[in-house]
Design a protein around this motif. Structure first.
Motif, PDB file in Angstrom:
ATOM      1  N   THR A 191      -7.532  -9.469   3.554  1.00  0.00           N
ATOM      2  CA  THR A 191      -6.812  -8.314   4.080  1.00  0.00           C
ATOM      3  C   THR A 191      -7.119  -8.097   5.555  1.00  0.00           C
ATOM      4  O   THR A 191      -6.381  -7.415   6.240  1.00  0.00           O
ATOM      5  CB  THR A 191      -7.172  -7.043   3.306  1.00  0.00           C
ATOM      6  OG1 THR A 191      -8.581  -6.964   3.230  1.00  0.00           O
ATOM      7  CG2 THR A 191      -6.592  -7.058   1.913  1.00  0.00           C
ATOM      8  N   SER A 192      -8.228  -8.640   6.037  1.00  0.00           N
ATOM      9  CA  SER A 192      -8.518  -8.503   7.463  1.00  0.00           C
ATOM     10  C   SER A 192      -9.281  -9.721   7.951  1.00  0.00           C
ATOM     11  O   SER A 192      -9.856 -10.467   7.154  1.00  0.00           O
ATOM     12  CB  SER A 192      -9.341  -7.248   7.726  1.00  0.00           C
ATOM     13  OG  SER A 192     -10.623  -7.418   7.181  1.00  0.00           O
ATOM     14  N   GLN A 234     -18.624  -4.549   2.818  1.00  0.00           N
ATOM     15  CA  GLN A 234     -17.187  -4.804   2.929  1.00  0.00           C
ATOM     16  C   GLN A 234     -16.710  -5.826   1.906  1.00  0.00           C
ATOM     17  O   GLN A 234     -15.645  -5.684   1.330  1.00  0.00           O
ATOM     18  CB  GLN A 234     -16.852  -5.312   4.331  1.00  0.00           C
ATOM     19  CG  GLN A 234     -16.599  -4.177   5.289  1.00  0.00           C
ATOM     20  CD  GLN A 234     -16.672  -4.646   6.715  1.00  0.00           C
ATOM     21  OE1 GLN A 234     -17.021  -5.786   6.992  1.00  0.00           O
ATOM     22  NE2 GLN A 234     -16.344  -3.774   7.625  1.00  0.00           N
ATOM     23  N   THR A 282      -1.096  -4.285   9.412  1.00  0.00           N
ATOM     24  CA  THR A 282      -1.595  -3.048  10.003  1.00  0.00           C
ATOM     25  C   THR A 282      -1.144  -2.869  11.452  1.00  0.00           C
ATOM     26  O   THR A 282      -1.317  -1.795  12.026  1.00  0.00           O
ATOM     27  CB  THR A 282      -3.141  -2.995   9.978  1.00  0.00           C
ATOM     28  OG1 THR A 282      -3.643  -4.061  10.775  1.00  0.00           O
ATOM     29  CG2 THR A 282      -3.674  -3.109   8.575  1.00  0.00           C
ATOM     30  N   GLN A 310     -13.393   0.866  -2.102  1.00  0.00           N
ATOM     31  CA  GLN A 310     -12.499  -0.277  -2.041  1.00  0.00           C
ATOM     32  C   GLN A 310     -11.119   0.122  -2.559  1.00  0.00           C
ATOM     33  O   GLN A 310     -10.524  -0.551  -3.384  1.00  0.00           O
ATOM     34  CB  GLN A 310     -13.048  -1.436  -2.869  1.00  0.00           C
ATOM     35  CG  GLN A 310     -13.774  -2.477  -2.039  1.00  0.00           C
ATOM     36  CD  GLN A 310     -15.196  -2.642  -2.471  1.00  0.00           C
ATOM     37  OE1 GLN A 310     -15.478  -2.675  -3.657  1.00  0.00           O
ATOM     38  NE2 GLN A 310     -16.115  -2.722  -1.533  1.00  0.00           N
ATOM     39  N   PRO A 331      -6.155  -0.774   0.729  1.00  0.00           N
ATOM     40  CA  PRO A 331      -6.157  -0.618   2.185  1.00  0.00           C
ATOM     41  C   PRO A 331      -4.812  -0.062   2.663  1.00  0.00           C
ATOM     42  O   PRO A 331      -3.762  -0.480   2.196  1.00  0.00           O
ATOM     43  CB  PRO A 331      -6.349  -2.047   2.695  1.00  0.00           C
ATOM     44  CG  PRO A 331      -6.917  -2.799   1.552  1.00  0.00           C
ATOM     45  CD  PRO A 331      -6.380  -2.155   0.320  1.00  0.00           C
ATOM     46  N   SER A 384      -7.225   4.107   1.175  1.00  0.00           N
ATOM     47  CA  SER A 384      -8.278   4.127   2.197  1.00  0.00           C
ATOM     48  C   SER A 384      -8.081   5.257   3.197  1.00  0.00           C
ATOM     49  O   SER A 384      -8.939   5.477   4.042  1.00  0.00           O
ATOM     50  CB  SER A 384      -8.349   2.783   2.912  1.00  0.00           C
ATOM     51  OG  SER A 384      -7.177   2.557   3.638  1.00  0.00           O
TER      52      SER A 384
END
Lengths: 194, 161
Positions: free
Chosen positions: A29-30, A93, A150, B107, B110, B114
């Motif tokens: 995701t990142s 994370q 994003t 978690q 996202p 989040s």
């Protein structure tokens, strides 16, 4: 040399062997997650490669599967303990995906098909290059998803705002599958059938 | 018969040796991990109470001190959100008003769940007591389950102190 080239490019575990897709889809995701996961997996690949190539003469065909599972699981647990102690930020994370390296089939595939049949040095090189290849693949998918999903890049606090519209779906698992498919199609278009 | 004994003992030996490695790695990293967790807590305490310099555990919350004087409490709590356990740290002053809420880990989806980490949501808690939180803090549109979980966690902690 050919081991390195195979691991990183020609037989890239994600893009050419289509192995380890679960983490490749889940943690990308990142960019920072992708790189963190890639590095952790690389450590496991190298560490389990060393141990398996040392022990390969003692482990008979019949017990190699349970023996490898124990070795890989131990390496993953040790690495996740050290991560929690020294890089807690990354550990929090990656969360659940760190223990899941145990069932990452890349690690198992390299153990069975390479480390079990080769000496220590080639096994380390093989583990390292496959790890780099895996990291590279995660980085490619992760960066595409982060940028489209994003509209900005956030790499350990360094934020680059690209002022792109954020298309949320690319952050979701379905977006991961779309990107994965597109990257594979592009790869095939450029290099053809391998 | 001989082969099975040999294989079993080799496997057993591997497991024993790796077990020793694992337990020594655990013992080696344990103090560091605990220190990290404690540091994280004191860091959060300092973010919530600017003058905080010490944290002492009491039952299942912590008392925050500044120059040996008690200035409030922090409570670590968690609740089940949409896709994960949301861990929160809540700062509460001596009058049982909220000083601040911080998300330790989550978690959630996202970009959606989040959002509970956004300052615009977390700042709504500041300065409110239990009744006001229940009445005035709204869930986030699109992230109802995640934000409801966070609000409930705050309410429960306020009751416990």
């Amino acid at each position: 040399m050919s081991i390195v080239k195979d691991g990183i490019l020609k037989k890239n575990p994600v893009f050419f062997m289509l192995l380890g897709l679960c983490p490749a889809l889940a943690v990308t995701t990142s960019i920072e997650n992708a790189i963190g996961m890639g590095i952790a997996t690389t450590f496991v690949l190298v560490a389990s490669g060393i141990i398996i190539s040392i022990l390969r003469n003692f482990i008979s065909e019949k017990i190699r599967i349970p023996a490898f599972i124990v070795i890989i699981a131990t390496m993953v647990t040790i690495i996740s303990l050290f991560m929690e102690a020294y890089i807690p930020l990354l550990y929090s994370q990656l969360g659940i995906y760190v223990p899941l390296i145990v069932v990452n089939c890349i690690v198992f595939a390299r153990a069975l098909s390479f480390a079990y049949k080769n000496k220590i040095i080639p096994s380390v090189v093989d583990g390292l290059s496959n790890g780099v290849g895996f990291t590279l693949a995660l980085f490619v998918i992760g960066s595409i998803r982060e940028i489209i999903g994003t509209g900005k890049i956030d790499f350990y606090g360094i934020v680059i705002n690209l002022h792109l519209p954020a298309i949320g779906i690319f952050i979701f698992p379905s977006g991961a599958l779309l990107i994965m498919g597109l990257v594979l199609a592009l790869k095939k278009h450029i290099w053809g059938e391998m | 018969m001989k082969e099975i004994l040999k294989n079993t003992s080799i496997l057993f030996l591997i497991i024993i040796v790796l077990g020793i490695f694992l337990s020594s790695a655990y013992n080696f990293t344990k103090p560091k991990i605990e220190e990290n967790q404690n540091n994280e807590l004191i860091k959060k305490a300092k973010e919530l109470f600017l003058s905080a310099d010490n944290v002492i555990k009491k039952n299942d919350y912590y008392e925050v001190f500044s120059n040996e004087k008690k200035i409030g409490y922090i409570k670590q709590t968690s609740s089940l959100g949409y896709s994960s356990e949301i861990k929160l740290v809540i700062g509460i002053d001596l009058d049982k008003n909220i000083v601040g809420v911080k998300v330790l880990s989550q978690q959630e989806t996202p970009g959606i769940g989040s959002k509970i980490m956004d300052e615009s949501f977390l700042s709504k808690f500041i300065g409110k007591d239990k009744n006001k939180v229940a009445e005035e803090v709204d869930t986030i549109t699109g992230a109802t389950i995640s934000s409801r979980a966070a609000i409930n966690a705050v309410l429960i902690s306020l009751e416990e102190i």
